[in-house]
Write a protein that holds these residues in place. Structure first.
Motif, PDB file in Angstrom:
ATOM      1  N   ILE A  85      65.138  78.089 -60.656  1.00 43.77           N
ATOM      2  CA  ILE A  85      66.136  79.126 -60.404  1.00 43.77           C
ATOM      3  C   ILE A  85      66.356  79.244 -58.903  1.00 43.77           C
ATOM      4  CG2 ILE A  85      66.683  81.577 -60.665  1.00 43.77           C
ATOM      5  CD1 ILE A  85      64.928  81.607 -63.143  1.00 43.77           C
ATOM      6  N   VAL A  86      67.631  79.096 -58.489  1.00 45.01           N
ATOM      7  CA  VAL A  86      67.976  79.148 -57.068  1.00 45.01           C
ATOM      8  C   VAL A  86      68.185  80.597 -56.660  1.00 45.01           C
ATOM      9  CG1 VAL A  86      69.580  78.346 -55.308  1.00 45.01           C
ATOM     10  CG2 VAL A  86      69.041  76.878 -57.265  1.00 45.01           C
ATOM     11  N   LYS A  87      67.567  81.000 -55.547  1.00 41.57           N
ATOM     12  CA  LYS A  87      67.625  82.397 -55.124  1.00 41.57           C
ATOM     13  C   LYS A  87      69.032  82.837 -54.755  1.00 41.57           C
ATOM     14  CE  LYS A  87      62.864  82.929 -53.457  1.00 41.57           C
ATOM     15  NZ  LYS A  87      62.001  83.152 -52.278  1.00 41.57           N
ATOM     16  N   SER A  88      69.845  81.910 -54.257  1.00 43.37           N
ATOM     17  CA  SER A  88      71.201  82.308 -53.867  1.00 43.37           C
ATOM     18  C   SER A  88      72.020  82.754 -55.073  1.00 43.37           C
ATOM     19  CB  SER A  88      71.910  81.139 -53.171  1.00 43.37           C
ATOM     20  OG  SER A  88      72.019  80.036 -54.048  1.00 43.37           O
ATOM     21  N   ASN A  89      71.648  82.289 -56.258  1.00 40.35           N
ATOM     22  CA  ASN A  89      72.323  82.691 -57.486  1.00 40.35           C
ATOM     23  C   ASN A  89      71.408  83.550 -58.355  1.00 40.35           C
ATOM     24  OD1 ASN A  89      74.836  80.912 -57.288  1.00 40.35           O
ATOM     25  ND2 ASN A  89      73.196  79.431 -57.054  1.00 40.35           N
ATOM     26  N   PHE A  90      70.428  84.201 -57.720  1.00 39.96           N
ATOM     27  CA  PHE A  90      69.400  84.901 -58.482  1.00 39.96           C
ATOM     28  C   PHE A  90      69.980  86.114 -59.202  1.00 39.96           C
ATOM     29  CE2 PHE A  90      66.064  88.093 -58.942  1.00 39.96           C
ATOM     30  CZ  PHE A  90      65.127  87.368 -59.644  1.00 39.96           C
ATOM     31  N   ASP A  91      69.610  86.223 -60.436  1.00 37.60           N
ATOM     32  CA  ASP A  91      69.972  87.374 -61.267  1.00 37.60           C
ATOM     33  C   ASP A  91      68.757  87.628 -62.145  1.00 37.60           C
ATOM     34  OD1 ASP A  91      70.851  88.903 -63.545  1.00 37.60           O
ATOM     35  OD2 ASP A  91      72.893  88.495 -62.899  1.00 37.60           O
ATOM     36  N   GLN A  92      68.329  88.881 -62.235  1.00 36.69           N
ATOM     37  CA  GLN A  92      67.109  89.140 -62.976  1.00 36.69           C
ATOM     38  C   GLN A  92      67.250  88.741 -64.450  1.00 36.69           C
ATOM     39  OE1 GLN A  92      66.565  93.427 -62.448  1.00 36.69           O
ATOM     40  NE2 GLN A  92      66.969  93.714 -64.622  1.00 36.69           N
ATOM     41  N   SER A  93      68.485  88.755 -64.983  1.00 35.13           N
ATOM     42  CA  SER A  93      68.664  88.319 -66.367  1.00 35.13           C
ATOM     43  C   SER A  93      68.366  86.835 -66.506  1.00 35.13           C
ATOM     44  CB  SER A  93      70.085  88.618 -66.836  1.00 35.13           C
ATOM     45  OG  SER A  93      71.027  87.893 -66.071  1.00 35.13           O
ATOM     46  N   ASN A  94      68.717  86.031 -65.461  1.00 31.73           N
ATOM     47  CA  ASN A  94      68.380  84.602 -65.497  1.00 31.73           C
ATOM     48  C   ASN A  94      66.875  84.410 -65.580  1.00 31.73           C
ATOM     49  OD1 ASN A  94      71.084  84.287 -65.123  1.00 31.73           O
ATOM     50  ND2 ASN A  94      70.943  83.656 -62.990  1.00 31.73           N
ATOM     51  N   LEU A  95      66.147  85.174 -64.765  1.00 30.08           N
ATOM     52  CA  LEU A  95      64.691  85.061 -64.750  1.00 30.08           C
ATOM     53  C   LEU A  95      64.108  85.451 -66.103  1.00 30.08           C
ATOM     54  CD1 LEU A  95      61.980  84.706 -63.225  1.00 30.08           C
ATOM     55  CD2 LEU A  95      62.157  87.123 -62.599  1.00 30.08           C
ATOM     56  N   LEU A  96      64.532  86.584 -66.644  1.00 26.70           N
ATOM     57  CA  LEU A  96      63.983  87.056 -67.913  1.00 26.70           C
ATOM     58  C   LEU A  96      64.362  86.128 -69.063  1.00 26.70           C
ATOM     59  CD1 LEU A  96      64.558  90.898 -67.517  1.00 26.70           C
ATOM     60  CD2 LEU A  96      62.425  89.637 -67.255  1.00 26.70           C
ATOM     61  N   ASP A  97      65.581  85.559 -69.014  1.00 28.82           N
ATOM     62  CA  ASP A  97      65.962  84.587 -70.042  1.00 28.82           C
ATOM     63  C   ASP A  97      65.039  83.381 -70.016  1.00 28.82           C
ATOM     64  OD1 ASP A  97      68.007  86.137 -70.941  1.00 28.82           O
ATOM     65  OD2 ASP A  97      69.585  85.088 -69.843  1.00 28.82           O
ATOM     66  N   ALA A  98      64.742  82.901 -68.806  1.00 30.08           N
ATOM     67  CA  ALA A  98      63.853  81.747 -68.668  1.00 30.08           C
ATOM     68  C   ALA A  98      62.461  82.066 -69.186  1.00 30.08           C
ATOM     69  CB  ALA A  98      63.797  81.308 -67.207  1.00 30.08           C
ATOM     70  N   VAL A  99      61.964  83.256 -68.857  1.00 31.49           N
ATOM     71  CA  VAL A  99      60.618  83.651 -69.300  1.00 31.49           C
ATOM     72  C   VAL A  99      60.561  83.738 -70.820  1.00 31.49           C
ATOM     73  CG1 VAL A  99      58.928  85.513 -69.256  1.00 31.49           C
ATOM     74  CG2 VAL A  99      60.062  84.822 -67.145  1.00 31.49           C
ATOM     75  N   ARG A 100      61.586  84.347 -71.429  1.00 31.26           N
ATOM     76  CA  ARG A 100      61.579  84.492 -72.897  1.00 31.26           C
ATOM     77  C   ARG A 100      61.632  83.138 -73.586  1.00 31.26           C
ATOM     78  NH1 ARG A 100      65.712  88.581 -71.705  1.00 31.26           N
ATOM     79  NH2 ARG A 100      64.719  90.633 -71.634  1.00 31.26           N
ATOM     80  N   ARG A 101      62.312  82.191 -72.977  1.00 29.86           N
ATOM     81  CA  ARG A 101      62.371  80.855 -73.573  1.00 29.86           C
ATOM     82  C   ARG A 101      61.041  80.127 -73.524  1.00 29.86           C
ATOM     83  NH1 ARG A 101      65.788  77.084 -70.735  1.00 29.86           N
ATOM     84  NH2 ARG A 101      64.920  75.686 -72.292  1.00 29.86           N
ATOM     85  N   LEU A 102      60.265  80.422 -72.503  1.00 27.81           N
ATOM     86  CA  LEU A 102      59.078  79.606 -72.248  1.00 27.81           C
ATOM     87  C   LEU A 102      57.786  80.198 -72.786  1.00 27.81           C
ATOM     88  CD1 LEU A 102      59.967  78.541 -68.588  1.00 27.81           C
ATOM     89  CD2 LEU A 102      60.138  77.153 -70.654  1.00 27.81           C
ATOM     90  N   VAL A 103      57.767  81.496 -73.086  1.00 32.76           N
ATOM     91  CA  VAL A 103      56.510  82.092 -73.565  1.00 32.76           C
ATOM     92  C   VAL A 103      56.582  82.365 -75.065  1.00 32.76           C
ATOM     93  CG1 VAL A 103      55.965  83.103 -71.350  1.00 32.76           C
ATOM     94  CG2 VAL A 103      57.315  84.404 -72.971  1.00 32.76           C
TER      95      VAL A 103
END
Length: 778
Positions: free
Chosen positions: A760-778
């Motif tokens: 995830i690139v910080k310049s395009n950071f959105d907390q929904s992107n982070l949480l989506d990634a976490v939900r996919r991986l755990v």
């Protein structure tokens, strides 16, 4: 053309300048498209055709420069001036069209496009981007390539103040704003309502004529009896009988006789009145039929002409795709050839506007996931250059098919099943049981992605879901075909026009509904004995294929009213087909097909499940128009039990979050606190580490379900930490998300190479992107 004089502005001149800039914007867009497409053609054109192509690009640049100067948009004129000089040198043969120069010209066009998107106030000031681009173009002239023969005579350039004259006379045109065109189109479409009402009035008038004819026949059958009564009344009576009955009785009989004669006289006169009324109704019926025919012809012609104004060739949407594909391929170190077919087919401009983003996403998808690098393709025996085809063909008078296909790696069906099982769409145990076509259809599920990496443009599993949603909103359908290592094809079927369409009107539970005929395969009437039960669900046979049968009222959750139909000898069903999904809907009655105009439900009812809008029939009755996509989804839920529920996979996300422990590795205390706060708010247990060494030590001494790490850190960066985890037997399978400011292709590829699961690139950071990634991986 020369720039406007510098007299003090007044309101009148400001208004004129504003109108000129609106006209300039449309003209500039046309010139920019012409230059871009010309340069793309020039890259692959034979040497004999290059001179004419350069000339065409040169003239467009010259015209654009003059137009920009006329409305005081100096930054655009500056770039076009330098662009002219380079193109003039190319014409004269003083420089070669080498790849670096081609890239520079494309970047110059991008700069002009960026400047055109700015407001007039900003363009009135010097723009560093324009100055830089002009300087780079001027520098390209200072380094002519070696061994280039100089022409005997210098090329003559077009004077700056000489207007460009078109070589041929084009049809006269006038610019009309899209808003005005849409308004006229809506008014014309509204003519359908009075036209349908006129048809209804004509039908009612014909029914009145038929009723009168029936009355006349019944009246005619009474005539013989009336004549008998009349003759009996007029026959002479014996005088003795009158004397015996007395004077009063004689007078009573005479009075009754007189009244009956009056009644017979009235009935005789009624026949004349009936004939006059019959002639009058016949005249009205002929006049109404003539008026209705004239109104239908006029409204059809007017609607057709307005539709023609709304129609644009598909090529107008495809013009920018070659540059897009070229740029995306260059970013990823790939070479891709884009082939386009059928661009001359005309389609509703509104559909083109709505399909721009979906088609761009499919092209991105093909380049990002389908086409491999030249090295990988060569190793598999494929040409180094990938190929993407966009083919448009007309299926019938009302539909068009768009196929976006690539010759890439295809879709890994096993990976799709695994991702769907992890998302809970299907059970992990039963996922392998889904056939290949069903598994491919899962890629349209929101949140499902097989990408091993999450970037700012892909990997979140939302794109294809949005593509399908937009296609279905237009009344179309999308299907997918893929073969491993052979490529993938997306087939999109769209209507040629929006607004009015043909619909099948059905009655169910006392309510009328409209089903768009574009999705109706057939209407069937079957005896109850033809209904079969397969896997605990009712089915009927359509062309030898078992098709699920459901009651429309039950799918729409209406009150049950099947008793009446159960007593009938047969059932009526409408077979609907959309994106290779077939379903038969049982209805009470089918009233036939009609042309209907779909009206939105209003802001209060923007999205109603199973309903696409409403239509007003000629009778004035408002009838819901069914949303076929929603209807099929609702029917599937009724027919098939959700697999996730039966296997216990549908858990509350909050419960999952509470069980997961995440380690955040970040040297910046601000970023560390931000990530920790986001994750804890979502319900995860979070620990932190200050760098890679600290993070690895923490992981060896504790138990974690996921690692989120920065890349640039002291002692051990995120790349090295990920590589170290993958080399450790105990931690090799631990999911890793890299959150970094390094967004280049090389860094993303390195993240994949070392084994990161998401990037995830910080310049395009959105907390929904982070949480989506976490939900996919755990």
């Amino acid at each position: 053309m020369t720039a406007m004089s510098g007299h003090p502005p007044d309101k009148k001149s400001d208004g004129l300048l504003e109108r000129l800039r609106v006209t300039f914007q449309a003209e500039a867009d046309e010139h920019l498209k012409s230059m871009s497409s010309g340069l793309l053609t020039l890259e692959h054109a034979p040497s004999g055709e290059s001179k004419s192509l350069i000339e065409a690009i040169f003239r467009s640049a010259h015209s654009l420069k003059g137009a920009a100067q006329a409305v005081n948009l100096e930054p655009i004129g500056v770039v076009c001036q330098s662009l002219e000089s380079v193109l003039a040198a190319l014409k004269a043969g003083r420089i070669e069209l080498a790849p670096p120069l081609v890239n520079l010209l494309h970047e110059s066009f991008d700069t002009i496009g960026h400047l055109l998107s700015m407001d007039a106030v900003s363009l009135g000031r010097p723009q560093p981007l324009a100055v830089t681009t002009a300087r780079r173009l001027d520098d390209a002239l200072k380094e002519p390539p070696a061994n280039v023969e100089q022409p005997d005579e210098p090329a003559t350039e077009m004077p700056a103040d000489m207007p460009y004259v078109a070589p041929s006379v084009a049809p006269e045109t006038v610019r009309v704003s899209i808003a005005k065109l849409d308004t006229v189109m809506r008014h014309v479409e509204e003519l359908l309502a009075p036209r349908l009402a006129a048809s209804q009035r004509l039908l009612e008038l014909r029914e009145a004529v038929a009723m009168l004819a029936t009355w006349k026949k019944q009246r005619a059958r009474l005539q013989p009896a009336l004549r008998v009564i009349e003759h009996s009344l007029l026959a002479p009576t014996p005088g003795a009988a009158g004397e015996r009955d007395g004077r009063g009785a004689l007078n009573g009989a005479a009075n009754r006789k007189q009244e009956l004669l009056k009644l017979l006289e009235y009935l005789d006169g009624e026949q004349v009145q009936m004939k006059v009324l019959e002639d009058h109704l016949a005249h009205l019926s002929r006049s109404a039929e003539h008026d209705q025919r004239v109104l239908t012809g006029m409204s059809d012609n007017l609607l057709r002409d307005c539709k023609d104004m709304q129609l644009l060739p598909f090529s107008s949407l495809l013009e920018g795709f070659p540059r897009l594909v070229r740029g995306l391929a260059r970013e990823q170190g790939k070479t891709v050839e884009l082939l386009m077919q059928g661009g001359d087919i005309d389609i509703d401009r509104r559909i083109l506007d709505a399909m721009k983003d979906p088609l761009i996403h499919l092209l991105r998808n093909s380049i990002d996931h389908g086409i491999s690098t030249p090295t990988v393709r060569s190793a598999k025996g494929k040409p180094p250059q990938g190929r993407i085809t966009v083919a448009i063909s007309q299926k019938d008078s009302g539909k068009v098919e768009v196929v976006v296909a690539d010759d890439g790696v295809g879709i890994d069906v096993a990976a799709v099943r695994a991702a769907a099982g992890k998302l809970g769409v299907i059970s992990l145990q039963d996922g392998g049981g889904a056939d290949e076509q069903d598994a491919l259809a899962l890629v349209f599920k929101s949140g499902l992605s097989t990408s091993p990496i999450i970037t700012d443009v892909s990997g979140r599993g939302l794109g294809l879901a949005i593509v399908r949603e937009k296609v279905e909103k237009l009344g179309g359908s999308i299907a997918i075909e893929s073969h491993r290592d052979a490529g993938t094809a997306f087939r999109i079927v769209l209507p040629l026009m929006l607004a009015n369409f043909h619909g099948l009107i059905v009655r169910e539970g006392g309510q009328l509904f409209v089903i768009p005929t574009i999705h109706v395969e057939r209407v069937v009437r079957l005896p109850h004995s033809d209904i079969r039960t397969v896997e605990n669900r009712e089915t009927i046979s359509v062309n030898g294929q078992a098709v699920s049968l459901v009651a429309l009222g039950e799918v729409l959750e209406m009150l049950p009213s099947r008793a009446g139909q159960a007593q009938r000898d047969s059932i009526l069903a409408v077979v609907v087909d959309m994106a290779h999904v077939k379903m038969a809907f049982r209805v009470d009655e089918i009233l036939g097909g009609h042309e209907v105009l779909v009206k939105p439900l209003g802001r209060q009812l923007v999205r109603v499940r199973n309903i696409a809008g409403a239509s007003v029939l000629g009778t004035g009755q408002v009838v819901p128009v069914l949303n076929i996509s929603d209807l099929l989804k609702s029917a599937m839920k009724q027919v098939f039990k959700p697999r996730a529920a039966s296997t216990g996979l549908a858990h509350d996300k909050g419960d999952i979050a509470e069980k997961c422990s995440i380690l955040v590795v970040e040297d910046s205390i601000t970023s560390r606190s931000l990530l920790k706060g986001i994750l804890e708010t979502a319900g995860y247990q979070v620990s932190t580490a200050v760098d890679g060494v600290d993070g690895f030590t923490t992981l060896k001494t504790g138990k974690f379900d996921l690692v989120i790490s920065d890349v640039e850190m002291p002692r051990m960066d995120g790349f090295d930490l990920t590589a170290k985890l993958r080399a450790d037997k105990q931690l090799a399978d631990l999911p890793v998300v890299l959150v970094t400011a390094l967004g280049s292709r090389e860094h993303r590829e390195r993240g994949i190479d070392v084994g990161a699961n998401a990037y995830i690139v910080k310049s395009n950071f959105d907390q929904s992107n982070l949480l989506d990634a976490v939900r996919r991986l755990v």
